[in-house]
Motif scaffolding. Structure first.
Motif, mmCIF file in Angstrom:
data_model
loop_
_atom_site.group_PDB
_atom_site.id
_atom_site.type_symbol
_atom_site.label_atom_id
_atom_site.label_comp_id
_atom_site.label_asym_id
_atom_site.label_seq_id
_atom_site.Cartn_x
_atom_site.Cartn_y
_atom_site.Cartn_z
ATOM 1 N N ILE A 384 0.839 -1.209 0.000
ATOM 2 C CA ILE A 384 0.000 0.000 0.000
ATOM 3 C C ILE A 384 0.870 1.253 0.000
ATOM 4 N N ASP A 385 1.976 1.209 0.719
ATOM 5 C CA ASP A 385 2.885 2.357 0.715
ATOM 6 C C ASP A 385 3.442 2.604 -0.689
ATOM 7 N N ILE A 386 3.774 1.531 -1.413
ATOM 8 C CA ILE A 386 4.252 1.693 -2.788
ATOM 9 C C ILE A 386 3.148 2.309 -3.649
ATOM 10 N N ALA A 387 1.898 1.857 -3.455
ATOM 11 C CA ALA A 387 0.778 2.385 -4.240
ATOM 12 C C ALA A 387 0.577 3.879 -3.980
ATOM 13 N N GLN A 392 6.886 6.809 -7.532
ATOM 14 C CA GLN A 392 7.027 5.537 -8.243
ATOM 15 C C GLN A 392 6.315 5.622 -9.596
ATOM 16 N N PRO A 393 6.798 4.888 -10.589
ATOM 17 C CA PRO A 393 6.081 4.841 -11.877
ATOM 18 C C PRO A 393 4.643 4.368 -11.673
ATOM 19 N N ILE A 394 3.726 4.907 -12.451
ATOM 20 C CA ILE A 394 2.303 4.639 -12.249
ATOM 21 C C ILE A 394 1.977 3.155 -12.403
ATOM 22 N N GLU A 395 2.605 2.463 -13.350
ATOM 23 C CA GLU A 395 2.302 1.043 -13.548
ATOM 24 C C GLU A 395 2.725 0.213 -12.345
ATOM 25 N N LEU A 396 3.850 0.579 -11.739
ATOM 26 C CA LEU A 396 4.277 -0.133 -10.538
ATOM 27 C C LEU A 396 3.318 0.142 -9.385
ATOM 28 N N ARG A 397 2.837 1.359 -9.274
ATOM 29 C CA ARG A 397 1.874 1.688 -8.214
ATOM 30 C C ARG A 397 0.577 0.891 -8.404
ATOM 31 N N GLU A 428 -9.179 4.466 -10.571
ATOM 32 C CA GLU A 428 -9.749 3.463 -11.471
ATOM 33 C C GLU A 428 -9.247 2.064 -11.091
ATOM 34 N N GLN A 429 -7.969 1.986 -10.760
ATOM 35 C CA GLN A 429 -7.425 0.699 -10.336
ATOM 36 C C GLN A 429 -8.043 0.252 -9.014
ATOM 37 N N LEU A 430 -8.312 1.195 -8.142
ATOM 38 C CA LEU A 430 -8.897 0.855 -6.851
ATOM 39 C C LEU A 430 -10.325 0.340 -7.025
ATOM 40 N N VAL A 431 -11.074 0.910 -7.974
ATOM 41 C CA VAL A 431 -12.409 0.391 -8.279
ATOM 42 C C VAL A 431 -12.312 -1.075 -8.698
ATOM 43 N N PHE A 432 -11.326 -1.370 -9.546
ATOM 44 C CA PHE A 432 -11.136 -2.759 -9.968
ATOM 45 C C PHE A 432 -10.781 -3.657 -8.780
ATOM 46 N N VAL A 433 -9.904 -3.184 -7.901
ATOM 47 C CA VAL A 433 -9.517 -3.969 -6.725
ATOM 48 C C VAL A 433 -10.734 -4.255 -5.852
ATOM 49 N N TYR A 434 -11.586 -3.241 -5.663
ATOM 50 C CA TYR A 434 -12.818 -3.474 -4.888
ATOM 51 C C TYR A 434 -13.682 -4.550 -5.547
ATOM 52 N N SER A 435 -13.723 -4.524 -6.887
ATOM 53 C CA SER A 435 -14.596 -5.479 -7.602
ATOM 54 C C SER A 435 -14.101 -6.918 -7.447
ATOM 55 N N GLN A 436 -12.819 -7.090 -7.137
ATOM 56 C CA GLN A 436 -12.258 -8.439 -6.985
ATOM 57 C C GLN A 436 -12.390 -8.975 -5.569
ATOM 58 N N SER A 437 -12.809 -8.112 -4.654
ATOM 59 C CA SER A 437 -12.928 -8.528 -3.253
ATOM 60 C C SER A 437 -14.269 -9.217 -3.018
ATOM 61 N N GLU A 438 -14.250 -10.201 -2.139
ATOM 62 C CA GLU A 438 -15.486 -10.895 -1.772
ATOM 63 C C GLU A 438 -16.109 -10.320 -0.495
ATOM 64 N N GLU A 439 -15.495 -9.288 0.054
ATOM 65 C CA GLU A 439 -16.019 -8.675 1.275
ATOM 66 C C GLU A 439 -17.251 -7.818 0.952
ATOM 67 N N PRO A 440 -18.310 -7.909 1.755
ATOM 68 C CA PRO A 440 -19.514 -7.093 1.481
ATOM 69 C C PRO A 440 -19.233 -5.598 1.536
ATOM 70 N N GLU A 441 -18.247 -5.188 2.347
ATOM 71 C CA GLU A 441 -17.924 -3.753 2.428
ATOM 72 C C GLU A 441 -17.400 -3.226 1.094
ATOM 73 N N ALA A 442 -16.730 -4.076 0.324
ATOM 74 C CA ALA A 442 -16.226 -3.652 -0.982
ATOM 75 C C ALA A 442 -17.383 -3.389 -1.935
ATOM 76 N N LEU A 443 -18.403 -4.246 -1.902
ATOM 77 C CA LEU A 443 -19.583 -4.038 -2.747
ATOM 78 C C LEU A 443 -20.317 -2.770 -2.325
#
Length: 484
Positions: A384-387, A392-397, A428-443
């Motif tokens: 998360i610190d790297i993100a 840092q380059p955006i792709e690495l983040r 935008e990447q964080l939206v995708f990360v939320y979509s991959q989570s199975e936690e109800p809080e992400a939905l």
């Protein structure tokens, strides 16, 4: 008889890997074993080919399932009595009536010794007795085949007779027949380069290994010491058999092949089989191959084998490869990957320190993935610190953010990132990360973004990913959006 089936079963791909993998036994080895038991009967069918020429056509046995293929010649009863006997024997084979077939073929060769059918009749009588089973029948079949091979060297069934003789020797050797065992050894020790491929010799190797492994091992070692091109297939088969033994000599034999065999493919196979035996003695050799071989494929296999050894010595040598800027980038990246699979408690801290020293973006991407595989509790926070780090380059983040989501970072930590001042691409990447989570809080967070986010693109992304969810709440939410 197919010349490749047995060889394919004896040699290796990851197979084996996926090991990998393959059975070095002769295809009908189980039938050979069963054939030695009283009352043996195999119900596999005898199949007929379409109309072929008269007995110049070659009968064969398909080794995958030992189905008998018998030429289906035109009505032979109209040609002569020996033709009728051969036709009747063929029909008996087609119906798996092996005792009847043996009697008919025996009658043909006894009553019509000058017939053009005699070579085939001898072969098929031997085969019928082989399928009937029992020691007496097996020995009778072996005598018939010896006659066939001596008296009819140009017969179309000559190659099949050699292969069947080897299989019968294997079956007899398993029940203690010393002459059969000697036949197998003689076959293997021959230095002649045979016409075609080594299917008969490989069958002999398999049979001898199954009947007497202790006697076979010295022969296997002699086979592996050969350097002539025509023995390459035999060496591959012998190498596989040795690799499966797991005795004290296995590692030494494999290391000798790696160092001395002239065939690069066989050396590569030996390196792979070394990976399946965790032996400290192999580590220096593998490290030497990794550093000094001119063959990229051998180096990759040596790296894999080194990784499979495990332990501190293996890890230290992989770290040395990673730190060496003169090594190919792909090899260093693969070393990082394999090191990440070896979670020894030191890997996580090492990879975090390594990341800061690397300039190559490909290597840094590999570190992000490798560290996400670690059980180190500090991994999630570090990713998360790297993100968050805008230097840092955006792709690495983005990669760091993705792997943080995959590595078990708590949903609470991921949710706090939304208001942490991330730029649009990271959100935008964080939206995708939320979509991959199975936690109800992400939905719930995706619902919130779809309802209230001021940036239209982010709202559309959230709605898109919601549409990929099978949560029943999503249907009601989308209907509500449409209605409003």
């Amino acid at each position: 008889m197919s010349t490749r089936m047995i060889i394919a079963l004896c040699t290796t791909t990851l197979a084996a890997a996926t090991a990998v993998a393959q059975d070095v036994k002769a295809p009908d080895h189980q039938a050979s074993l069963d054939a030695t038991q009283p009352g043996f009967h195999d119900a596999r069918p005898v199949m007929a080919l379409g109309d072929l020429d008269r007995p110049t056509a070659r009968p064969a046995i398909t080794p995958a399932n030992d189905v008998v293929v018998v030429p289906s010649w035109a009505p032979l009863s109209a040609i002569g009595p020996e033709d009728s006997l051969f036709s009747a024997g063929r029909e008996a084979l087609n119906r798996n009536r092996f005792r009847e077939a043996a009697q008919l073929f025996q009658q043909l060769r006894t009553e019509y010794p000058q017939s053009e059918f005699v070579p085939s009749a001898i072969y098929w009588e031997a085969f019928s007795r082989y399928r009937i089973g029992g020691t007496d029948n097996l020995r009778a079949a072996r005598r018939l085949l010896a006659e066939h091979l001596t008296e009819y060297p140009t017969a179309r069934t000559h190659g099949d007779a050699q292969a069947l003789a080897t299989r019968i020797d294997g079956a007899l050797a398993e029940v203690g027949d010393s002459r059969a065992a000697r036949n197998l050894q003689t076959e293997l020790q021959s230095q002649d380069c045979p016409d075609g491929e080594n299917d008969v010799r490989i069958a002999a190797l398999n049979a001898l290994m199954n009947s007497n492994p202790e006697r076979a091992l010295p022969i296997l070692k002699r086979v592996l010491q050969r350097r002539d091109p025509c023995s390459a297939e035999m060496r591959k088969a012998a190498l596989f058999v040795v690799s499966q033994q797991g005795n004290g000599e296995t590692t030494a034999i494999l290391m000798d092949v790696v160092s001395n065999d002239p065939d690069p493919e066989i050396r590569g196979d030996a390196v792979f089989w070394l990976s399946q035996s965790a032996t400290p003695e192999a580590v220096p050799l593998l490290d030497s191959l990794l550093r000094h071989s001119s063959d990229p494929e051998i180096r990759e296999k040596a790296l894999f084998a080194l990784a499979q050894q495990g332990g501190a010595a293996s890890a230290a040598r992989m770290r040395a490869v990673i730190a060496d800027p003169t090594m190919p980038t792909e090899l260093r990246a693969n070393a990082i990957f394999w090191l990440g699979q070896n979670d020894d408690g030191e890997t996580g801290p090492y990879l975090r320190e390594l990341y800061a020293t690397l300039q190559d973006e490909e290597l840094r991407e590999q570190v992000l993935f490798a560290i996400s595989q670690s059980n180190d509790p500090a991994t999630g926070k570090w990713l998360i610190d790297i993100a968050r780090d805008q230097s840092q380059p955006i792709e690495l983040r983005k990669n760091a953010l993705f792997w943080a989501g995959q590595s078990g970072v708590g949903i609470a930590d991921l949710l706090t990132l939304w208001d942490a001042g991330l730029d649009l691409e990271m959100k935008e990447q964080l939206v995708f990360v939320y979509s991959q989570s199975e936690e109800p809080e992400a939905l719930d967070k995706l619902f919130e973004i779809a309802r209230t986010e001021t940036n239209q693109e982010l709202r559309e992304n959230a709605i898109f990913w919601l549409g990929q969810s099978d949560d029943p709440r999503v249907t009601s939410f989308l209907e509500e959006l449409i209605s409003n």
